[in-house]
Write a protein that holds these residues in place. Structure first.
Motif, PDB file in Angstrom:
ATOM      1  N   MET A 196       0.841  -1.181   0.000  1.00 22.45           N
ATOM      2  CA  MET A 196       0.000   0.000   0.000  1.00 22.45           C
ATOM      3  C   MET A 196       0.886   1.244   0.000  1.00 22.45           C
ATOM      4  N   ILE A 197       0.314   2.339  -0.388  1.00 23.09           N
ATOM      5  CA  ILE A 197       1.060   3.598  -0.479  1.00 23.09           C
ATOM      6  C   ILE A 197       0.990   4.336   0.859  1.00 23.09           C
ATOM      7  N   SER A 198       2.120   4.850   1.295  1.00 16.14           N
ATOM      8  CA  SER A 198       2.155   5.574   2.570  1.00 16.14           C
ATOM      9  C   SER A 198       1.645   7.000   2.377  1.00 16.14           C
ATOM     10  N   ALA A 199       1.242   7.607   3.471  1.00 20.63           N
ATOM     11  CA  ALA A 199       0.754   8.991   3.438  1.00 20.63           C
ATOM     12  C   ALA A 199       1.848   9.933   2.947  1.00 20.63           C
ATOM     13  N   GLN A 200       3.099   9.668   3.329  1.00 21.02           N
ATOM     14  CA  GLN A 200       4.208  10.522   2.912  1.00 21.02           C
ATOM     15  C   GLN A 200       4.414  10.428   1.393  1.00 21.02           C
ATOM     16  N   GLU A 201       4.363   9.209   0.844  1.00 19.05           N
ATOM     17  CA  GLU A 201       4.514   9.036  -0.606  1.00 19.05           C
ATOM     18  C   GLU A 201       3.357   9.686  -1.351  1.00 19.05           C
ATOM     19  N   LEU A 202       2.182   9.549  -0.796  1.00 21.31           N
ATOM     20  CA  LEU A 202       0.990  10.143  -1.389  1.00 21.31           C
ATOM     21  C   LEU A 202       1.106  11.660  -1.419  1.00 21.31           C
ATOM     22  N   ASP A 203       1.488  12.255  -0.298  1.00 19.94           N
ATOM     23  CA  ASP A 203       1.614  13.715  -0.226  1.00 19.94           C
ATOM     24  C   ASP A 203       2.707  14.227  -1.159  1.00 19.94           C
ATOM     25  N   LYS A 204       3.833  13.528  -1.217  1.00 17.65           N
ATOM     26  CA  LYS A 204       4.933  13.944  -2.089  1.00 17.65           C
ATOM     27  C   LYS A 204       4.506  13.871  -3.556  1.00 17.65           C
ATOM     28  N   GLY A 205       3.795  12.815  -3.918  1.00 12.69           N
ATOM     29  CA  GLY A 205       3.297  12.689  -5.286  1.00 12.69           C
ATOM     30  C   GLY A 205       2.308  13.781  -5.634  1.00 12.69           C
ATOM     31  N   MET A 206       1.426  14.124  -4.699  1.00 10.16           N
ATOM     32  CA  MET A 206       0.429  15.162  -4.951  1.00 10.16           C
ATOM     33  C   MET A 206       1.078  16.530  -5.115  1.00 10.16           C
ATOM     34  N   VAL A 207       2.119  16.811  -4.345  1.00  8.90           N
ATOM     35  CA  VAL A 207       2.821  18.091  -4.490  1.00  8.90           C
ATOM     36  C   VAL A 207       3.406  18.205  -5.902  1.00  8.90           C
ATOM     37  N   MET A 208       4.033  17.132  -6.362  1.00  8.62           N
ATOM     38  CA  MET A 208       4.622  17.153  -7.701  1.00  8.62           C
ATOM     39  C   MET A 208       3.541  17.321  -8.771  1.00  8.62           C
ATOM     40  N   LEU A 209       2.444  16.578  -8.651  1.00  8.62           N
ATOM     41  CA  LEU A 209       1.367  16.661  -9.633  1.00  8.62           C
ATOM     42  C   LEU A 209       0.725  18.047  -9.665  1.00  8.62           C
ATOM     43  N   LYS A 210       0.526  18.627  -8.505  1.00 13.26           N
ATOM     44  CA  LYS A 210      -0.071  19.964  -8.458  1.00 13.26           C
ATOM     45  C   LYS A 210       0.892  21.008  -9.013  1.00 13.26           C
ATOM     46  N   THR A 211       2.181  20.815  -8.812  1.00 10.27           N
ATOM     47  CA  THR A 211       3.171  21.729  -9.383  1.00 10.27           C
ATOM     48  C   THR A 211       3.108  21.688 -10.907  1.00 10.27           C
ATOM     49  N   ILE A 212       3.025  20.495 -11.464  1.00  6.48           N
ATOM     50  CA  ILE A 212       2.902  20.350 -12.918  1.00  6.48           C
ATOM     51  C   ILE A 212       1.618  21.008 -13.395  1.00  6.48           C
ATOM     52  N   TRP A 213       0.528  20.756 -12.692  1.00  3.71           N
ATOM     53  CA  TRP A 213      -0.763  21.322 -13.086  1.00  3.71           C
ATOM     54  C   TRP A 213      -0.719  22.853 -13.072  1.00  3.71           C
ATOM     55  N   TYR A 214      -0.177  23.426 -12.000  1.00  2.00           N
ATOM     56  CA  TYR A 214      -0.112  24.891 -11.902  1.00  2.00           C
ATOM     57  C   TYR A 214       0.799  25.484 -12.973  1.00  2.00           C
ATOM     58  N   ALA A 215       1.877  24.812 -13.309  1.00  2.00           N
ATOM     59  CA  ALA A 215       2.771  25.304 -14.360  1.00  2.00           C
ATOM     60  C   ALA A 215       2.048  25.335 -15.706  1.00  2.00           C
ATOM     61  N   LEU A 216       1.305  24.285 -16.010  1.00  2.00           N
ATOM     62  CA  LEU A 216       0.574  24.256 -17.286  1.00  2.00           C
ATOM     63  C   LEU A 216      -0.590  25.244 -17.281  1.00  2.00           C
ATOM     64  N   ALA A 217      -1.260  25.387 -16.152  1.00  2.00           N
ATOM     65  CA  ALA A 217      -2.334  26.386 -16.067  1.00  2.00           C
ATOM     66  C   ALA A 217      -1.768  27.791 -16.230  1.00  2.00           C
ATOM     67  N   GLY A 218      -0.592  28.020 -15.679  1.00  2.00           N
ATOM     68  CA  GLY A 218       0.065  29.321 -15.853  1.00  2.00           C
ATOM     69  C   GLY A 218       0.400  29.612 -17.298  1.00  2.00           C
ATOM     70  N   SER A 219       0.761  28.579 -18.039  1.00  2.00           N
ATOM     71  CA  SER A 219       1.057  28.803 -19.459  1.00  2.00           C
ATOM     72  C   SER A 219      -0.199  29.202 -20.227  1.00  2.00           C
ATOM     73  N   LEU A 220      -1.358  28.701 -19.812  1.00  2.00           N
ATOM     74  CA  LEU A 220      -2.607  29.128 -20.455  1.00  2.00           C
ATOM     75  C   LEU A 220      -2.827  30.624 -20.251  1.00  2.00           C
ATOM     76  N   VAL A 221      -2.557  31.078 -19.053  1.00  2.00           N
ATOM     77  CA  VAL A 221      -2.700  32.513 -18.759  1.00  2.00           C
ATOM     78  C   VAL A 221      -1.741  33.317 -19.628  1.00  2.00           C
ATOM     79  N   MET A 222      -0.541  32.805 -19.794  1.00  2.00           N
ATOM     80  CA  MET A 222       0.448  33.507 -20.631  1.00  2.00           C
ATOM     81  C   MET A 222      -0.018  33.598 -22.083  1.00  2.00           C
ATOM     82  N   TYR A 223      -0.639  32.547 -22.596  1.00  2.00           N
ATOM     83  CA  TYR A 223      -1.140  32.588 -23.971  1.00  2.00           C
ATOM     84  C   TYR A 223      -2.143  33.712 -24.143  1.00  2.00           C
ATOM     85  N   VAL A 224      -3.038  33.831 -23.176  1.00  2.00           N
ATOM     86  CA  VAL A 224      -4.141  34.784 -23.301  1.00  2.00           C
ATOM     87  C   VAL A 224      -3.703  36.220 -23.033  1.00  2.00           C
TER      88      VAL A 224
END
Length: 157
Positions: free
Chosen positions: A1-29
């Motif tokens: 099973m996945i530990s809470a620490q691994e889960l939290d670390k993975g979510m931080v990375m995923l949200k960072t990627i998401w925010y970077a791509l969302a920021g690029s949308l703002v830059m386009y507009v």
């Protein structure tokens, strides 16, 4: 099973990627129209109309493919094989699915950017960027999705 620490670390990375791509949308507009000023490509109205039709159809297909790709990547029955990565295999699977999905969604905004560069119509840029932004909000990384995926693979062990 996945530990809470691994889960939290993975979510931080995923949200960072998401925010970077969302920021690029703002830059386009915001940034691209500002930086280009009144510069325009020399294309005929007929070519622009055909390209516009093609790219709007491509945007619809890309949206459908993003949904299908995400489902297929997350629905694999076999648990992820352990690798030399420091990430938990379930986090790797979810990350792969998210990157593929978000890259496809980002392409929709790029279609709007291309149409803006060719036809100088801000409506194309805004509509396709808004569609991409809505899809990105829909695909925002969710901890529950990652937990469900981990439980699914834990049951198949």
């Amino acid at each position: 099973m996945i530990s809470a620490q691994e889960l939290d670390k993975g979510m931080v990375m995923l949200k960072t990627i998401w925010y970077a791509l969302a920021g690029s949308l703002v830059m386009y507009v915001i940034a691209v129209p500002f930086l280009l000023g009144e510069a325009a490509a020399n294309v005929t109205a007929d070519f622009y109309g055909q390209l516009r039709l093609l790219l709007y159809a491509a945007a619809g297909m890309t949206l459908a493919v993003s949904w299908l790709a995400r489902r297929l990547l997350l629905a694999a029955r076999k648990p992820p094989a352990p690798s030399k990565s420091r990430q938990h295999p379930v986090v790797q699977r979810y990350t792969t699915a998210m990157i593929v999905t978000l890259a496809l969604v980002e392409a929709i905004a790029l279609y709007g950017l291309i149409l803006f560069l060719v036809g100088r119509n801000p409506t194309d840029l805004l509509l396709l960027s808004a569609l991409a932004a809505a899809a990105m909000v829909f695909y925002f990384p969710k901890k529950n999705d990652l937990i469900d995926l981990a439980e699914k693979f834990h049951r198949t062990d």
